[in-house]
Design a protein around this motif. Structure first.
Motif, PDB file in Angstrom:
ATOM      1  N   ALA A  65       3.942   6.903 -13.255  1.00  0.00           N
ATOM      2  CA  ALA A  65       2.966   6.073 -13.978  1.00  0.00           C
ATOM      3  C   ALA A  65       1.600   6.749 -14.021  1.00  0.00           C
ATOM      4  O   ALA A  65       0.899   6.679 -15.042  1.00  0.00           O
ATOM      5  CB  ALA A  65       2.864   4.699 -13.330  1.00  0.00           C
ATOM      6  N   ILE A  66       1.221   7.415 -12.941  1.00  0.00           N
ATOM      7  CA  ILE A  66      -0.049   8.153 -12.920  1.00  0.00           C
ATOM      8  C   ILE A  66       0.012   9.298 -13.934  1.00  0.00           C
ATOM      9  O   ILE A  66      -0.921   9.494 -14.728  1.00  0.00           O
ATOM     10  CB  ILE A  66      -0.354   8.684 -11.499  1.00  0.00           C
ATOM     11  N   THR A 113      -4.466   7.166  -7.426  1.00  0.00           N
ATOM     12  CA  THR A 113      -3.800   5.974  -6.891  1.00  0.00           C
ATOM     13  C   THR A 113      -2.848   6.412  -5.785  1.00  0.00           C
ATOM     14  O   THR A 113      -2.079   7.348  -5.952  1.00  0.00           O
ATOM     15  CB  THR A 113      -3.011   5.240  -7.998  1.00  0.00           C
ATOM     16  N   ASP A 114      -2.916   5.737  -4.642  1.00  0.00           N
ATOM     17  CA  ASP A 114      -2.030   6.047  -3.512  1.00  0.00           C
ATOM     18  C   ASP A 114      -0.682   5.363  -3.756  1.00  0.00           C
ATOM     19  O   ASP A 114      -0.591   4.133  -3.681  1.00  0.00           O
ATOM     20  CB  ASP A 114      -2.665   5.552  -2.213  1.00  0.00           C
ATOM     21  N   PRO A 115       0.363   6.137  -4.052  1.00  0.00           N
ATOM     22  CA  PRO A 115       1.654   5.529  -4.361  1.00  0.00           C
ATOM     23  C   PRO A 115       2.194   4.623  -3.250  1.00  0.00           C
ATOM     24  O   PRO A 115       2.724   3.546  -3.527  1.00  0.00           O
ATOM     25  CB  PRO A 115       2.576   6.730  -4.593  1.00  0.00           C
ATOM     26  N   ALA A 116       2.050   5.049  -1.993  1.00  0.00           N
ATOM     27  CA  ALA A 116       2.586   4.247  -0.887  1.00  0.00           C
ATOM     28  C   ALA A 116       1.877   2.905  -0.781  1.00  0.00           C
ATOM     29  O   ALA A 116       2.517   1.863  -0.604  1.00  0.00           O
ATOM     30  CB  ALA A 116       2.479   5.005   0.426  1.00  0.00           C
ATOM     31  N   GLU A 117       0.552   2.916  -0.896  1.00  0.00           N
ATOM     32  CA  GLU A 117      -0.187   1.651  -0.816  1.00  0.00           C
ATOM     33  C   GLU A 117       0.158   0.731  -1.976  1.00  0.00           C
ATOM     34  O   GLU A 117       0.236  -0.485  -1.822  1.00  0.00           O
ATOM     35  CB  GLU A 117      -1.694   1.917  -0.761  1.00  0.00           C
ATOM     36  N   ARG A 158       3.036  -8.274 -10.925  1.00  0.00           N
ATOM     37  CA  ARG A 158       1.750  -8.394 -11.641  1.00  0.00           C
ATOM     38  C   ARG A 158       0.575  -8.166 -10.703  1.00  0.00           C
ATOM     39  O   ARG A 158      -0.408  -7.514 -11.062  1.00  0.00           O
ATOM     40  CB  ARG A 158       1.640  -9.767 -12.313  1.00  0.00           C
ATOM     41  N   LEU A 159       0.641  -8.714  -9.506  1.00  0.00           N
ATOM     42  CA  LEU A 159      -0.440  -8.559  -8.532  1.00  0.00           C
ATOM     43  C   LEU A 159      -0.640  -7.094  -8.148  1.00  0.00           C
ATOM     44  O   LEU A 159      -1.766  -6.585  -8.146  1.00  0.00           O
ATOM     45  CB  LEU A 159      -0.130  -9.403  -7.295  1.00  0.00           C
ATOM     46  N   ALA A 160       0.436  -6.405  -7.832  1.00  0.00           N
ATOM     47  CA  ALA A 160       0.335  -4.990  -7.454  1.00  0.00           C
ATOM     48  C   ALA A 160      -0.161  -4.154  -8.630  1.00  0.00           C
ATOM     49  O   ALA A 160      -0.996  -3.257  -8.436  1.00  0.00           O
ATOM     50  CB  ALA A 160       1.693  -4.479  -6.983  1.00  0.00           C
ATOM     51  N   GLY A 210      -3.939  -4.667  -9.115  1.00  0.00           N
ATOM     52  CA  GLY A 210      -4.678  -3.945  -8.081  1.00  0.00           C
ATOM     53  C   GLY A 210      -4.701  -2.453  -8.349  1.00  0.00           C
ATOM     54  O   GLY A 210      -5.725  -1.800  -8.221  1.00  0.00           O
ATOM     55  N   ALA A 211      -3.552  -1.924  -8.748  1.00  0.00           N
ATOM     56  CA  ALA A 211      -3.461  -0.485  -9.020  1.00  0.00           C
ATOM     57  C   ALA A 211      -4.355  -0.111 -10.195  1.00  0.00           C
ATOM     58  O   ALA A 211      -5.085   0.884 -10.144  1.00  0.00           O
ATOM     59  CB  ALA A 211      -2.023  -0.083  -9.279  1.00  0.00           C
ATOM     60  N   ARG A 212      -4.307  -0.902 -11.244  1.00  0.00           N
ATOM     61  CA  ARG A 212      -5.127  -0.595 -12.430  1.00  0.00           C
ATOM     62  C   ARG A 212      -6.620  -0.729 -12.153  1.00  0.00           C
ATOM     63  O   ARG A 212      -7.433  -0.051 -12.759  1.00  0.00           O
ATOM     64  CB  ARG A 212      -4.717  -1.499 -13.589  1.00  0.00           C
ATOM     65  N   ALA A 213      -6.967  -1.592 -11.203  1.00  0.00           N
ATOM     66  CA  ALA A 213      -8.372  -1.788 -10.840  1.00  0.00           C
ATOM     67  C   ALA A 213      -8.860  -0.715  -9.866  1.00  0.00           C
ATOM     68  O   ALA A 213     -10.032  -0.712  -9.491  1.00  0.00           O
ATOM     69  CB  ALA A 213      -8.565  -3.169 -10.237  1.00  0.00           C
ATOM     70  N   GLY A 214      -7.967   0.161  -9.441  1.00  0.00           N
ATOM     71  CA  GLY A 214      -8.363   1.232  -8.533  1.00  0.00           C
ATOM     72  C   GLY A 214      -8.412   0.841  -7.081  1.00  0.00           C
ATOM     73  O   GLY A 214      -8.944   1.567  -6.247  1.00  0.00           O
TER      74      GLY A 214
END
Length: 195
Positions: free
Chosen positions: A139-140, A149-153, A183-185, A188-192
């Motif tokens: 995705a990155i 983006t940290d994939p594990a987090e 959706r939540l994850a 968060g990912a898109r918001a950095g």
């Protein structure tokens, strides 16, 4: 093969033993888990089990990892939204399956102060997170998530709400549970948040 015929050696024996181990864990928990019962369930002699898994925890780890790998596929749809939804839906389905119930039985025995596996269940969780990392990496690379983006987090944020409901609040898990976690994850990912 007749129902009472011995399984012999090879993949059929391995599959039968791992399935029996998952069932034994789900029904008896970690404290009540015995290799003898697993052998009986699988229709093999206990020495057959001990030959492959000299330690009980090695058998448990293999059984849980095999169940998770078979029942939680790692998607590659070309879309992070679809991949996250598929991961979350697969996790919810697995938690409801015998393999997932076995993990919950082990985790519940830990929290209740029963005999505790050294790191058996945690190993399975860490391994599944590691196997899901390419979903985030892709995705990155596609520009769907911010660089850094940290994939594990990100994957941990996806699975955490599901495990919280399964292990802590013991709420019923549904397709909506999975969709909301995805959706939540993703938000968060898109918001950095996971950078």
């Amino acid at each position: 093969m007749s129902p009472g015929a011995p399984l012999g050696r090879g993949p059929k024996v391995r599959a039968a033993v791992l399935t029996a181990a998952v069932t034994e864990l789900a029904e008896q928990g970690y404290a009540g888990f015995t290799v003898e019962n697993v052998a009986r369930r699988a229709g093999v002699h206990k020495t057959t089990v001990y030959r492959r898994w000299p330690e009980r925890d090695a058998l448990i780890t293999d059984a849980l990892a095999d169940s998770a790998e078979a029942e939680i596929p790692i998607p590659d749809t070309g879309s992070i939204e679809a991949d996250f939804d598929a991961l979350a839906q697969g996790l919810v389905a697995w938690v409801k399956s015998p393999g997932g119930q076995a993990v919950l039985a082990v985790m519940h025995s830990e929290t209740a102060g029963s005999s505790r596996p050294p790191d058996t269940v945690r190993h399975v969780f860490r391994d599944r997170i590691r196997q899901a990392l390419p979903v985030v990496v892709r995705a990155i690379e596609r520009g769907e998530l911010p660089a850094g983006t940290d994939p594990a987090e990100c994957v941990k944020a996806l699975v955490a709400p599901i495990y919280f409901r399964a292990l802590i609040t013991r709420e019923k898990l549904t397709a909506d549970t999975a969709a909301n976690a995805a959706r939540l994850a993703l938000a968060g990912a898109r918001a950095g948040v996971f950078g």
